[in-house]
Design an enzyme around this catalytic site. Structure first.
Site, PDB file in Angstrom:
ATOM      1  N   HIS A 266       2.831 -21.937  33.514  1.00 37.58           N
ATOM      2  CA  HIS A 266       4.223 -22.070  33.998  1.00 37.58           C
ATOM      3  C   HIS A 266       4.763 -20.661  34.227  1.00 37.58           C
ATOM      4  O   HIS A 266       4.228 -19.911  35.024  1.00 37.58           O
ATOM      5  CB  HIS A 266       4.987 -22.874  32.932  1.00 37.58           C
ATOM      6  CG  HIS A 266       6.344 -23.369  33.331  1.00 37.58           C
ATOM      7  ND1 HIS A 266       6.856 -23.304  34.594  1.00 37.58           N
ATOM      8  CD2 HIS A 266       7.332 -23.948  32.584  1.00 37.58           C
ATOM      9  CE1 HIS A 266       8.078 -23.829  34.618  1.00 37.58           C
ATOM     10  NE2 HIS A 266       8.388 -24.225  33.400  1.00 37.58           N
ATOM     11  N   HIS A 307       0.037 -25.048  42.720  1.00 39.09           N
ATOM     12  CA  HIS A 307       1.280 -25.588  42.171  1.00 39.09           C
ATOM     13  C   HIS A 307       1.143 -27.089  42.044  1.00 39.09           C
ATOM     14  O   HIS A 307       0.497 -27.721  42.890  1.00 39.09           O
ATOM     15  CB  HIS A 307       2.464 -25.250  43.096  1.00 39.09           C
ATOM     16  CG  HIS A 307       3.775 -25.420  42.415  1.00 39.09           C
ATOM     17  ND1 HIS A 307       4.405 -26.627  42.319  1.00 39.09           N
ATOM     18  CD2 HIS A 307       4.538 -24.527  41.756  1.00 39.09           C
ATOM     19  CE1 HIS A 307       5.520 -26.453  41.631  1.00 39.09           C
ATOM     20  NE2 HIS A 307       5.630 -25.200  41.280  1.00 39.09           N
ATOM     21  N   ASP A 365       5.150 -16.803  41.759  1.00 35.50           N
ATOM     22  CA  ASP A 365       4.793 -15.807  40.748  1.00 35.50           C
ATOM     23  C   ASP A 365       3.851 -14.739  41.280  1.00 35.50           C
ATOM     24  O   ASP A 365       3.767 -13.650  40.730  1.00 35.50           O
ATOM     25  CB  ASP A 365       4.126 -16.496  39.542  1.00 35.50           C
ATOM     26  CG  ASP A 365       5.143 -17.247  38.732  1.00 35.50           C
ATOM     27  OD1 ASP A 365       6.291 -16.803  38.700  1.00 35.50           O
ATOM     28  OD2 ASP A 365       4.794 -18.283  38.149  1.00 35.50           O
TER      29      ASP A 365
END
Ligand code: CMC
Length: 426
Positions: A266, A307, A365
């Site tokens: 995460h 994802h 990210d």
């Protein structure tokens, strides 16, 4: 009121079961399975892949089309025309603020930026080399010990005050965590600065030297916060909702969200991206790392790729990539060796059959780590930055749940352990 119905036939149950099906404004229809418990049946969905755990009006994601809407507004439009605090207001209140509402909101947040002086002492209990997220879990939870005046969760006014406090104080705590780790004095917030300028001021200035914050870096920071502001029912938000469903106070709930965010699958992925790029070390090693990621015998994954919901592209990553280019140009870092590895990796992975077939694209990210590194933020702080940005989303979801007719979250299970047996008595 059901829009449609689903019929379920189950071996051993004579009558077919009629289940209501609801239509949302957008997205998948949902089958209401609540009546199954009365038939002695549960649904089974580890990882909540097919489960809508709640009804929500805050954020919508269409993973196949790469759409992310906050209160109906597309994320790329918010990133271009709005700013972080306005997006916080939108998430909390459902509508964009008027100019006057925005001014009041910004000034309210600024008035809450300081933390209680006694909270400073908490830091001394942590080792200097503690992971920043370990300290964040502790100090954010500790806020509950300071605000007894406004912790009646059934009072909307109290909930709003807590929301303001959390949005205002989390960046202050985040910067304190960093200062503590490098042995520098804490910097008090400056309310003449914007939210992001103030954050960079608390991170990088010292009482001996106060440099002016670069507007481009402050804008990039604001974007990073905005792009992380909410993301529907992800693991940390669901954790906040679950903790909140027990009636826990908002500071404790947000601390639980921070804990859930920490994991590398995460929010911890941005730190893991940087560690991975450093481990790759040289462009000549990329192919070997890509091969490792594809090897089913090897647990290694390319961090910053893939994802659960986006199987085409991550709309936040698109904006983040543009911001990344701006920041690197501003800092004259276009030739940074780590960035070169990142760009080559991005190219190789996005052209590789393995990644294309599984819909594995660079996520938010992947680029945020590169920007934060360029700004001078150490990788251990990356997930703390994510937590700071995600705070309004967590609070908006917590508040939405508390304002609704909610019940304690209590999942059940498929039990596969031993049947009943007697304790051996000799
Ligand atoms: N590298 C290599 N293979 C991967 C990767 C990856 N990063 N991600 C998924 N796969 C493969 C996986 O092995 C599986 O292959 P197969 O079908 O052959 O068994 C397939 O793709 C589907 O993976 P999954 O684990 O079933 O997918 P998931 O939806 O459960 O996991 C994820 C999503 C984000 C946890 C995962 O893609 C991952 O671990 N990515 C790396 C960590 C990361 O960047 N996380 C940040 C997510 S974005 C920020 C946030 O929202 O927190």
């Amino acid at each position: 009121m059901a829009d449609m119905k689903a019929i379920l036939t189950v071996d051993g149950i004579d009558e077919p079961l009629e289940l209501p099906v609801y239509k949302g404004t957008l997205g998948q229809n949902v089958v209401d399975v609540r009546s199954l418990a009365s038939k002695n049946l549960f649904t089974y969905d580890p990882g909540f892949v097919s489960t809508a755990a709640c009804e929500s009006k805050i954020t919508f994601i269409d993973g196949a089309k790469g759409i992310l809407l906050h209160r109906g507004y597309p994320i790329d439009q918010l990133a271009e025309h709005s700013d972080y605090l306005e997006t916080c207001f939108l998430l909390l209140h459902g509508e964009l603020p008027t100019a006057e509402e925005k001014e009041t909101f910004v000034s309210t947040i600024k008035n809450h930026t300081m933390v209680h002086e006694q909270l400073n002492h908490f830091f001394n209990g942590f080792r200097r080399d503690a992971h920043p997220m370990a300290i964040m879990c502790g100090v954010v939870g500790a806020l509950s010990a300071f605000y007894h005046d406004s912790m009646d969760i059934s009072n909307p006014e109290h909930r709003l005050i807590s929301a303001h406090r959390l949005i205002a104080k989390i960046p202050t705590l985040a910067a304190m965590v960093y200062k503590y780790s490098i042995g520098q004095p804490f910097m008090y917030p400056r309310n003449d600065l914007s939210y992001s300028e103030n954050f960079l001021h608390m991170m990088f200035n010292t009482p001996c030297e106060e440099k002016k914050v670069s507007p481009i870096l402050a804008k990039a920071m604001d974007r990073i916060f905005l792009l992380h502001a909410d993301h529907e029912q992800n693991a940390s938000t669901s954790t906040v909702r679950m903790a909140g469903s027990t009636g826990a106070n908002p500071f404790a709930c947000i601390a639980s969200g921070i804990a859930a965010l920490w994991g590398p699958a995460h929010g911890g992925a941005n730190e893991a991206v940087l560690n991975m790029l450093e481990e790759i070390g040289d462009e000549s090693n990329i192919d070997a790392f890509v091969a490792k990621a594809k090897d089913k015998e090897d647990p290694f994954r390319l961090m910053g790729f893939g994802h659960r919901v986006y199987k085409n592209f991550d709309p936040r990553a698109k904006v983040m990539k543009a911001t990344c280019d701006e920041v690197l140009a501003e800092l004259g870092m276009e030739n940074d060796p780590l960035l070169k590895i990142a760009l080559k990796l991005e190219k190789i992975a996005t052209e590789d059959e393995y990644f294309i077939k599984r819909g594995l694209y660079p996520n938010v990210d992947f680029y945020s780590g590169i920007i934060l590194k360029a700004i001078g933020i150490p990788s251990e702080m990356f997930t703390v930055i994510f937590a700071t940005g995600r705070t309004p989303g967590w609070i908006a979801h917590w508040n939405e749940m508390i304002s609704s007719d909610y019940r304690i979250a209590r999942p059940r299970q498929l039990y596969t352990g031993s049947p009943k047996r007697d304790y051996p008595t000799k």
